[in-house]
Design a protein around this motif. Structure first.
Motif, PDB file in Angstrom:
ATOM      1  N   ALA A  80      -7.981 -16.151   2.174  1.00 12.73           N
ATOM      2  CA  ALA A  80      -8.125 -14.703   2.343  1.00 12.73           C
ATOM      3  C   ALA A  80      -6.836 -14.102   2.895  1.00 12.73           C
ATOM      4  N   ALA A  81      -6.202 -14.770   3.857  1.00 13.33           N
ATOM      5  CA  ALA A  81      -4.931 -14.284   4.409  1.00 13.33           C
ATOM      6  C   ALA A  81      -3.838 -14.311   3.348  1.00 13.33           C
ATOM      7  N   TRP A  82      -3.818 -15.353   2.524  1.00 20.11           N
ATOM      8  CA  TRP A  82      -2.795 -15.466   1.484  1.00 20.11           C
ATOM      9  C   TRP A  82      -2.968 -14.372   0.436  1.00 20.11           C
ATOM     10  N   ILE A  83      -4.209 -14.116   0.023  1.00 21.32           N
ATOM     11  CA  ILE A  83      -4.469 -13.068  -0.965  1.00 21.32           C
ATOM     12  C   ILE A  83      -4.107 -11.697  -0.407  1.00 21.32           C
ATOM     13  N   LEU A  84      -4.458 -11.440   0.852  1.00 19.99           N
ATOM     14  CA  LEU A  84      -4.120 -10.164   1.490  1.00 19.99           C
ATOM     15  C   LEU A  84      -2.609  -9.976   1.588  1.00 19.99           C
ATOM     16  N   ALA A  85      -1.899 -11.034   1.962  1.00 22.20           N
ATOM     17  CA  ALA A  85      -0.442 -10.942   2.087  1.00 22.20           C
ATOM     18  C   ALA A  85       0.222 -10.715   0.733  1.00 22.20           C
ATOM     19  N   ILE A  86      -0.216 -11.437  -0.291  1.00 21.09           N
ATOM     20  CA  ILE A  86       0.357 -11.267  -1.629  1.00 21.09           C
ATOM     21  C   ILE A  86       0.077  -9.858  -2.154  1.00 21.09           C
ATOM     22  N   ARG A  87      -1.156  -9.388  -1.954  1.00 17.71           N
ATOM     23  CA  ARG A  87      -1.532  -8.061  -2.447  1.00 17.71           C
ATOM     24  C   ARG A  87      -0.673  -6.979  -1.786  1.00 17.71           C
ATOM     25  N   ASN A  88      -0.494  -7.044  -0.473  1.00 18.37           N
ATOM     26  CA  ASN A  88       0.296  -6.030   0.221  1.00 18.37           C
ATOM     27  C   ASN A  88       1.793  -6.195  -0.002  1.00 18.37           C
ATOM     28  N   ALA A  89       2.249  -7.399  -0.292  1.00 19.14           N
ATOM     29  CA  ALA A  89       3.665  -7.603  -0.576  1.00 19.14           C
ATOM     30  C   ALA A  89       4.053  -7.018  -1.925  1.00 19.14           C
ATOM     31  N   LEU A  90       3.103  -6.957  -2.860  1.00 13.59           N
ATOM     32  CA  LEU A  90       3.402  -6.458  -4.196  1.00 13.59           C
ATOM     33  C   LEU A  90       3.108  -4.966  -4.374  1.00 13.59           C
ATOM     34  N   LYS A  91       2.406  -4.357  -3.419  1.00 10.24           N
ATOM     35  CA  LYS A  91       2.132  -2.922  -3.504  1.00 10.24           C
ATOM     36  C   LYS A  91       3.410  -2.141  -3.240  1.00 10.24           C
ATOM     37  N   SER A  92       3.540  -0.995  -3.904  1.00  9.31           N
ATOM     38  CA  SER A  92       4.752  -0.205  -3.714  1.00  9.31           C
ATOM     39  C   SER A  92       4.635   0.752  -2.527  1.00  9.31           C
ATOM     40  N   GLN A  93       3.442   1.182  -2.197  1.00  8.43           N
ATOM     41  CA  GLN A  93       3.274   2.145  -1.111  1.00  8.43           C
ATOM     42  C   GLN A  93       2.467   1.531   0.025  1.00  8.43           C
ATOM     43  N   VAL A  94       3.086   0.626   0.746  1.00  4.57           N
ATOM     44  CA  VAL A  94       2.449  -0.005   1.894  1.00  4.57           C
ATOM     45  C   VAL A  94       3.470  -0.052   3.028  1.00  4.57           C
ATOM     46  N   ARG A  95       2.986   0.149   4.237  1.00  3.99           N
ATOM     47  CA  ARG A  95       3.882   0.068   5.396  1.00  3.99           C
ATOM     48  C   ARG A  95       4.239  -1.382   5.660  1.00  3.99           C
ATOM     49  N   ASN A  96       5.403  -1.577   6.225  1.00  4.42           N
ATOM     50  CA  ASN A  96       5.879  -2.917   6.593  1.00  4.42           C
ATOM     51  C   ASN A  96       5.897  -3.870   5.399  1.00  4.42           C
ATOM     52  N   ARG A  97       6.384  -3.392   4.293  1.00  8.12           N
ATOM     53  CA  ARG A  97       6.392  -4.210   3.079  1.00  8.12           C
ATOM     54  C   ARG A  97       7.229  -5.472   3.257  1.00  8.12           C
ATOM     55  N   GLY A  98       8.324  -5.360   3.978  1.00  8.65           N
ATOM     56  CA  GLY A  98       9.162  -6.535   4.231  1.00  8.65           C
ATOM     57  C   GLY A  98       8.441  -7.583   5.062  1.00  8.65           C
ATOM     58  N   ALA A  99       7.667  -7.136   6.052  1.00 14.45           N
ATOM     59  CA  ALA A  99       6.897  -8.071   6.876  1.00 14.45           C
ATOM     60  C   ALA A  99       5.804  -8.744   6.045  1.00 14.45           C
ATOM     61  N   TRP A 100       5.182  -7.986   5.150  1.00 15.92           N
ATOM     62  CA  TRP A 100       4.162  -8.582   4.284  1.00 15.92           C
ATOM     63  C   TRP A 100       4.789  -9.603   3.345  1.00 15.92           C
ATOM     64  N   ARG A 101       5.997  -9.325   2.848  1.00 17.97           N
ATOM     65  CA  ARG A 101       6.680 -10.294   1.976  1.00 17.97           C
ATOM     66  C   ARG A 101       7.009 -11.571   2.743  1.00 17.97           C
ATOM     67  N   PHE A 102       7.493 -11.408   3.978  1.00 24.60           N
ATOM     68  CA  PHE A 102       7.808 -12.566   4.809  1.00 24.60           C
ATOM     69  C   PHE A 102       6.550 -13.401   5.071  1.00 24.60           C
TER      70      PHE A 102
END
Length: 106
Positions: free
Chosen positions: A13-35
């Motif tokens: 669940a954490a991995w899916i949430l991180a991947i989903r937010n890392a690939l969204k264009s309009q999300v806060r802290n996108r760099g942190a989600w990618r990391f």
């Protein structure tokens, strides 16, 4: 359901949430989600590599096992999961606020 299965479900669940937010264009802290997504993916890859390599006993009775992959993968997975939880909670409690917005400060 046993504890290892619950931990694995939480990890996925954490991995899916991180991947989903890392690939969204309009999300806060996108760099942190990618990391976070990179940490979780590297942890999963290390654990899978340790599983594929396997363990064996040599002729002297010593256990040959990739302990560095098991420990490293576990630490990366734990760090990524904790960071995912922190970012998710931060986003949950800061929904209405816009960083740098001065209109509500007065």
């Amino acid at each position: 359901m046993s504890l290892p299965y619950l931990i694995f479900i939480g990890y996925l669940a954490a991995w899916i949430l991180a991947i989903r937010n890392a690939l969204k264009s309009q999300v806060r802290n996108r760099g942190a989600w990618r990391f976070t997504a990179v940490l979780l993916t590297a942890g999963l890859a290390s654990l899978l590599a340790a599983r594929c390599i396997g363990s064996s006993l040599d002729k002297d009775g010593y256990l040959q096992e990739p302990f560095f992959l098991i420990g490293g993968g576990s630490l990366l997975s734990l760090a990524g999961s904790c960071l995912t939880l922190g970012l998710w909670l931060r986003g949950l409690f800061n929904r209405g606020e816009v960083p740098g917005d001065k209109s509500q400060a007065a």
